[in-house]
Design a protein around this motif. Structure first.
Motif, PDB file in Angstrom:
ATOM      1  N   VAL A  34       0.849  -1.196   0.000  1.00 26.23           N
ATOM      2  CA  VAL A  34       0.000   0.000   0.000  1.00 26.23           C
ATOM      3  C   VAL A  34       0.888   1.251   0.000  1.00 26.23           C
ATOM      4  O   VAL A  34       1.508   1.593   1.002  1.00 26.23           O
ATOM      5  CB  VAL A  34      -0.955  -0.005   1.211  1.00 26.23           C
ATOM      6  CG1 VAL A  34      -1.796   1.274   1.228  1.00 26.23           C
ATOM      7  CG2 VAL A  34      -1.867  -1.234   1.153  1.00 26.23           C
ATOM      8  N   LYS A  36       0.032   4.454  -0.734  1.00 27.88           N
ATOM      9  CA  LYS A  36      -0.639   5.762  -0.611  1.00 27.88           C
ATOM     10  C   LYS A  36       0.240   6.748   0.158  1.00 27.88           C
ATOM     11  O   LYS A  36       0.873   6.362   1.152  1.00 27.88           O
ATOM     12  CB  LYS A  36      -1.990   5.604   0.089  1.00 27.88           C
ATOM     13  CG  LYS A  36      -1.874   5.167   1.537  1.00 27.88           C
ATOM     14  CD  LYS A  36      -3.245   4.993   2.195  1.00 27.88           C
ATOM     15  CE  LYS A  36      -3.070   4.486   3.611  1.00 27.88           C
ATOM     16  NZ  LYS A  36      -4.263   3.819   4.122  1.00 27.88           N
ATOM     17  N   ASN A  57      -5.340   4.457  -2.195  1.00 27.57           N
ATOM     18  CA  ASN A  57      -6.633   4.835  -1.631  1.00 27.57           C
ATOM     19  C   ASN A  57      -7.329   5.993  -2.324  1.00 27.57           C
ATOM     20  O   ASN A  57      -8.499   6.229  -2.062  1.00 27.57           O
ATOM     21  CB  ASN A  57      -6.469   5.307  -0.185  1.00 27.57           C
ATOM     22  CG  ASN A  57      -6.326   4.175   0.765  1.00 27.57           C
ATOM     23  OD1 ASN A  57      -5.429   3.359   0.594  1.00 27.57           O
ATOM     24  ND2 ASN A  57      -7.216   4.101   1.736  1.00 27.57           N
ATOM     25  N   ILE A  80      -8.139   0.613  -3.136  1.00 30.26           N
ATOM     26  CA  ILE A  80      -8.629   0.070  -1.856  1.00 30.26           C
ATOM     27  C   ILE A  80      -9.363   1.103  -1.009  1.00 30.26           C
ATOM     28  O   ILE A  80      -9.720   0.828   0.129  1.00 30.26           O
ATOM     29  CB  ILE A  80      -7.458  -0.537  -1.033  1.00 30.26           C
ATOM     30  CG1 ILE A  80      -6.428   0.527  -0.679  1.00 30.26           C
ATOM     31  CG2 ILE A  80      -6.789  -1.688  -1.807  1.00 30.26           C
ATOM     32  CD1 ILE A  80      -5.316   0.015   0.252  1.00 30.26           C
ATOM     33  N   MET A 162     -13.683  -7.949   1.085  1.00 28.42           N
ATOM     34  CA  MET A 162     -12.671  -7.175   1.808  1.00 28.42           C
ATOM     35  C   MET A 162     -13.283  -6.611   3.080  1.00 28.42           C
ATOM     36  O   MET A 162     -14.489  -6.356   3.110  1.00 28.42           O
ATOM     37  CB  MET A 162     -12.188  -6.030   0.910  1.00 28.42           C
ATOM     38  CG  MET A 162     -11.118  -5.137   1.512  1.00 28.42           C
ATOM     39  SD  MET A 162     -11.751  -3.738   2.441  1.00 28.42           S
ATOM     40  CE  MET A 162     -10.882  -2.390   1.661  1.00 28.42           C
ATOM     41  N   ILE A 164     -12.201  -4.098   6.845  1.00 28.65           N
ATOM     42  CA  ILE A 164     -11.287  -3.404   7.764  1.00 28.65           C
ATOM     43  C   ILE A 164     -11.962  -3.426   9.139  1.00 28.65           C
ATOM     44  O   ILE A 164     -12.831  -2.606   9.409  1.00 28.65           O
ATOM     45  CB  ILE A 164     -11.074  -1.930   7.341  1.00 28.65           C
ATOM     46  CG1 ILE A 164     -10.697  -1.829   5.857  1.00 28.65           C
ATOM     47  CG2 ILE A 164     -10.031  -1.262   8.237  1.00 28.65           C
ATOM     48  CD1 ILE A 164     -10.695  -0.389   5.321  1.00 28.65           C
ATOM     49  N   MET A 198      -3.783  -5.827   7.897  1.00 34.23           N
ATOM     50  CA  MET A 198      -2.915  -4.694   7.592  1.00 34.23           C
ATOM     51  C   MET A 198      -1.623  -4.888   8.404  1.00 34.23           C
ATOM     52  O   MET A 198      -1.394  -5.955   8.967  1.00 34.23           O
ATOM     53  CB  MET A 198      -3.650  -3.379   7.915  1.00 34.23           C
ATOM     54  CG  MET A 198      -4.953  -3.355   7.154  1.00 34.23           C
ATOM     55  SD  MET A 198      -6.125  -1.991   7.302  1.00 34.23           S
ATOM     56  CE  MET A 198      -5.291  -0.603   7.940  1.00 34.23           C
ATOM     57  N   SER A 199      -0.784  -3.861   8.438  1.00 35.80           N
ATOM     58  CA  SER A 199       0.545  -4.056   9.042  1.00 35.80           C
ATOM     59  C   SER A 199       0.485  -4.598  10.471  1.00 35.80           C
ATOM     60  O   SER A 199       1.341  -5.373  10.884  1.00 35.80           O
ATOM     61  CB  SER A 199       1.337  -2.748   9.021  1.00 35.80           C
ATOM     62  OG  SER A 199       1.655  -2.406   7.686  1.00 35.80           O
ATOM     63  N   ARG A 214      -2.908  -6.332   3.041  1.00 30.62           N
ATOM     64  CA  ARG A 214      -2.598  -4.985   2.531  1.00 30.62           C
ATOM     65  C   ARG A 214      -1.627  -4.300   3.489  1.00 30.62           C
ATOM     66  O   ARG A 214      -2.028  -3.837   4.551  1.00 30.62           O
ATOM     67  CB  ARG A 214      -3.890  -4.176   2.405  1.00 30.62           C
ATOM     68  CG  ARG A 214      -5.007  -4.884   1.606  1.00 30.62           C
ATOM     69  CD  ARG A 214      -6.275  -4.029   1.577  1.00 30.62           C
ATOM     70  NE  ARG A 214      -6.692  -3.594   2.896  1.00 30.62           N
ATOM     71  CZ  ARG A 214      -7.567  -4.248   3.668  1.00 30.62           C
ATOM     72  NH1 ARG A 214      -8.162  -5.342   3.255  1.00 30.62           N
ATOM     73  NH2 ARG A 214      -7.852  -3.780   4.875  1.00 30.62           N
ATOM     74  N   LEU A 215      -0.367  -4.233   3.115  1.00 36.80           N
ATOM     75  CA  LEU A 215       0.647  -3.698   4.020  1.00 36.80           C
ATOM     76  C   LEU A 215       1.220  -2.380   3.507  1.00 36.80           C
ATOM     77  O   LEU A 215       1.780  -2.332   2.414  1.00 36.80           O
ATOM     78  CB  LEU A 215       1.788  -4.704   4.197  1.00 36.80           C
ATOM     79  CG  LEU A 215       1.405  -6.123   4.629  1.00 36.80           C
ATOM     80  CD1 LEU A 215       2.666  -6.926   4.939  1.00 36.80           C
ATOM     81  CD2 LEU A 215       0.474  -6.120   5.816  1.00 36.80           C
ATOM     82  N   GLY A 216       1.048  -1.339   4.301  1.00 38.45           N
ATOM     83  CA  GLY A 216       1.634  -0.038   3.978  1.00 38.45           C
ATOM     84  C   GLY A 216       2.862   0.226   4.840  1.00 38.45           C
ATOM     85  O   GLY A 216       4.007   0.122   4.400  1.00 38.45           O
ATOM     86  N   THR A 217       2.602   0.536   6.112  1.00 38.52           N
ATOM     87  CA  THR A 217       3.664   0.899   7.045  1.00 38.52           C
ATOM     88  C   THR A 217       4.777  -0.144   7.106  1.00 38.52           C
ATOM     89  O   THR A 217       5.955   0.212   7.157  1.00 38.52           O
ATOM     90  CB  THR A 217       3.047   1.079   8.454  1.00 38.52           C
ATOM     91  OG1 THR A 217       1.903   1.921   8.326  1.00 38.52           O
ATOM     92  CG2 THR A 217       4.030   1.696   9.415  1.00 38.52           C
ATOM     93  N   ARG A 223       3.498   6.782   7.506  1.00 37.09           N
ATOM     94  CA  ARG A 223       3.099   7.858   6.601  1.00 37.09           C
ATOM     95  C   ARG A 223       3.203   9.180   7.341  1.00 37.09           C
ATOM     96  O   ARG A 223       2.783   9.282   8.489  1.00 37.09           O
ATOM     97  CB  ARG A 223       1.662   7.630   6.113  1.00 37.09           C
ATOM     98  CG  ARG A 223       1.564   6.473   5.120  1.00 37.09           C
ATOM     99  CD  ARG A 223       0.139   6.199   4.687  1.00 37.09           C
ATOM    100  NE  ARG A 223      -0.671   5.652   5.761  1.00 37.09           N
ATOM    101  CZ  ARG A 223      -0.700   4.350   6.096  1.00 37.09           C
ATOM    102  NH1 ARG A 223       0.033   3.472   5.445  1.00 37.09           N
ATOM    103  NH2 ARG A 223      -1.456   3.937   7.089  1.00 37.09           N
TER     104      ARG A 223
HETATM  105  C1  LIG Z   1      -3.741   2.540   4.509  1.00 35.52           C
HETATM  106  C2  LIG Z   1      -4.446   1.251   4.309  1.00 35.52           C
HETATM  107  C3  LIG Z   1      -3.771   0.030   4.473  1.00 35.52           C
HETATM  108  C4  LIG Z   1      -2.339  -0.073   4.958  1.00 35.52           C
HETATM  109  O1  LIG Z   1      -2.281   0.215   6.315  1.00 35.52           O
HETATM  110  P1  LIG Z   1      -0.952  -0.069   7.192  1.00 35.52           P
HETATM  111  O2  LIG Z   1      -1.452  -0.088   8.575  1.00 35.52           O
HETATM  112  O3  LIG Z   1      -0.027   1.080   6.907  1.00 35.52           O
HETATM  113  O4  LIG Z   1      -0.405  -1.363   6.757  1.00 35.52           O
HETATM  114  C5  LIG Z   1      -4.463  -1.130   4.193  1.00 35.52           C
HETATM  115  N1  LIG Z   1      -5.739  -1.113   3.788  1.00 35.52           N
HETATM  116  C6  LIG Z   1      -6.421   0.028   3.621  1.00 35.52           C
HETATM  117  C7  LIG Z   1      -7.838  -0.015   3.159  1.00 35.52           C
HETATM  118  C8  LIG Z   1      -5.801   1.242   3.891  1.00 35.52           C
HETATM  119  O5  LIG Z   1      -6.495   2.385   3.747  1.00 35.52           O
END
Ligand SMILES: *Cc1c(COP(=O)(O)O)cnc(C)c1O
Length: 229
Positions: A34, A36, A57, A80, A162, A164, A198-199, A214-217, A223
Motif C-alpha cells: 500500500v 498511498k 486509496n 482500496i 474485503m 477493515i 494490515m501491518s 494490505r501492508l503499507g507501514t 506515513r
Molecule cells: C492505509 C491502508 C492500508 C495499509 O495500512 P498499514 O497499517 O499502513 O499497513 C491497508 N488497507 C487500507 C484499506 C488502507 O487504507
C-alpha cells in the motif's frame, strides 16, 4: 539493499513462516504493497525488488502514479479506498482490482467505464464487518443481493470480499469474514479472494483465511501525512 527492499524481503520471510505454521501454501497469499502518500520513487524501489501488486486509496493519486509508471508493465494497481461516482472513470481506466465496492451504482459505473481492451476489473465487495456507523461497506445481510448484481456486470469479475475491522474486533471480525467468504463461494466459485489484514494484524488475518494482505507501514514506513477526499 535499500530500506524498502529490506522491509519487503522481511515481510515475505515473515509471511512464509506464518504460512508454514498454518500449513498454508505460500502461493495462497498475496501481499499488496500500500503505497498511498508515498512517492513514485518508493513504488519503483519496491518494483525493482520484485513487488508487482500495489494498493492506493485516492483515485487521483493512483492515476498520477499509474501514468508515471506505465512502463513498469507487470505492475498491477489495487484501488482500496472510498470511491465516489465522479471518480469511477479514473479507477476503471487504471486499476486492475477494486477492493472497496459497497454500492451497486458504483459497480455499474465501473463496469460501463471499463475500457474494452482491458480485462474485466477484478472486484471485491467491502463488508462493514464491525458494523461501525462511520465505516464504508455493506452489512452481511446485503451481501447476497449485491454479489449477484455485481457478478452480472460485464465489465467486472466478482473475486471476493474485503474488510477493515474496528480496533479490538479483529479476531471476531476475521472469523466472521471467513464464514461469509465460504458461503459466497458456494454461489460464486470465482470469488476466492479474502482481502483482510494490515501491518498490525495480518498474521491473525492469515489464520482466518486471508488471501490478500494490505501492508503499507510495514513496507514503506510510517506515513507522514494522511490525505482526505
Ligand atoms: C492505509 C491502508 C492500508 C495499509 O495500512 P498499514 O497499517 O499502513 O499497513 C491497508 N488497507 C487500507 C484499506 C488502507 O487504507
Amino acid at each position: 539493499m535499500n530500506n524498502i527492499a529490506e522491509q519487503l524481503s522481511a515481510a515475505y520471510q515473515n509471511i512464509a513462516e506464518n504460512c508454514a505454521k498454518l500449513s498454508r501454501e505460500l502461493a495462497s497469499v498475496q501481499l499488496i504493497a500500500v503505497s498511498k502518500t508515498k512517492p513514485v520513487a518508493a513504488v519503483i524501489s519496491a518494483y525493482q525488488a520484485g513487488q508487482r501488486q500495489f494498493g492506493e486509496n485516492y483515485p487521483q493519486e493512483l492515476v498520477a502514479k499509474a501514468e508515471q509508471l506505465k512502463d513498469l508493465s507487470a505492475l498491477e494497481w489495487h484501488f482500496i479506498g472510498p470511491l465516489q461516482s465522479n471518480k469511477t472513470r479514473l479507477v476503471a481506466e487504471h486499476a486492475s482490482w477494486v477492493h472497496s465496492i459497497d454500492r451497486l451504482k458504483i459497480a455499474q459505473r465501473l463496469s460501463a467505464q471499463r475500457p474494452a481492451d482491458l480485462k474485466p476489473l477484478q472486484v471485491l465487495l467491502q463488508i462493514n464487518i464491525s458494523a461501525e456507523d462511520s465505516k464504508a461497506g455493506i452489512g452481511a445481510d446485503a451481501l447476497p443481493a449485491l454479489a449477484k448484481a455485481v457478478a452480472d456486470l460485464p465489465g467486472l469479475t466478482l473475486r471476493g470480499l474485503m474488510a477493515i475491522p474496528a480496533p479490538g474486533d479483529s479476531k471476531r471480525a476475521f472469523a466472521a469474514m471467513q464464514k461469509l467468504s465460504e458461503n459466497l463461494r458456494q454461489q460464486h466459485p470465482e470469488a476466492t479472494e479474502l482481502s483482510m489484514g494490515m501491518s498490525d494484524d495480518w498474521p491473525l488475518a492469515l489464520q482466518y483465511g486471508a488471501t490478500m494482505i494490505r501492508l503499507g507501514t510495514a513496507i514503506f514506513g510510517a506515513r507522514t501525512y494522511e490525505r482526505n477526499e
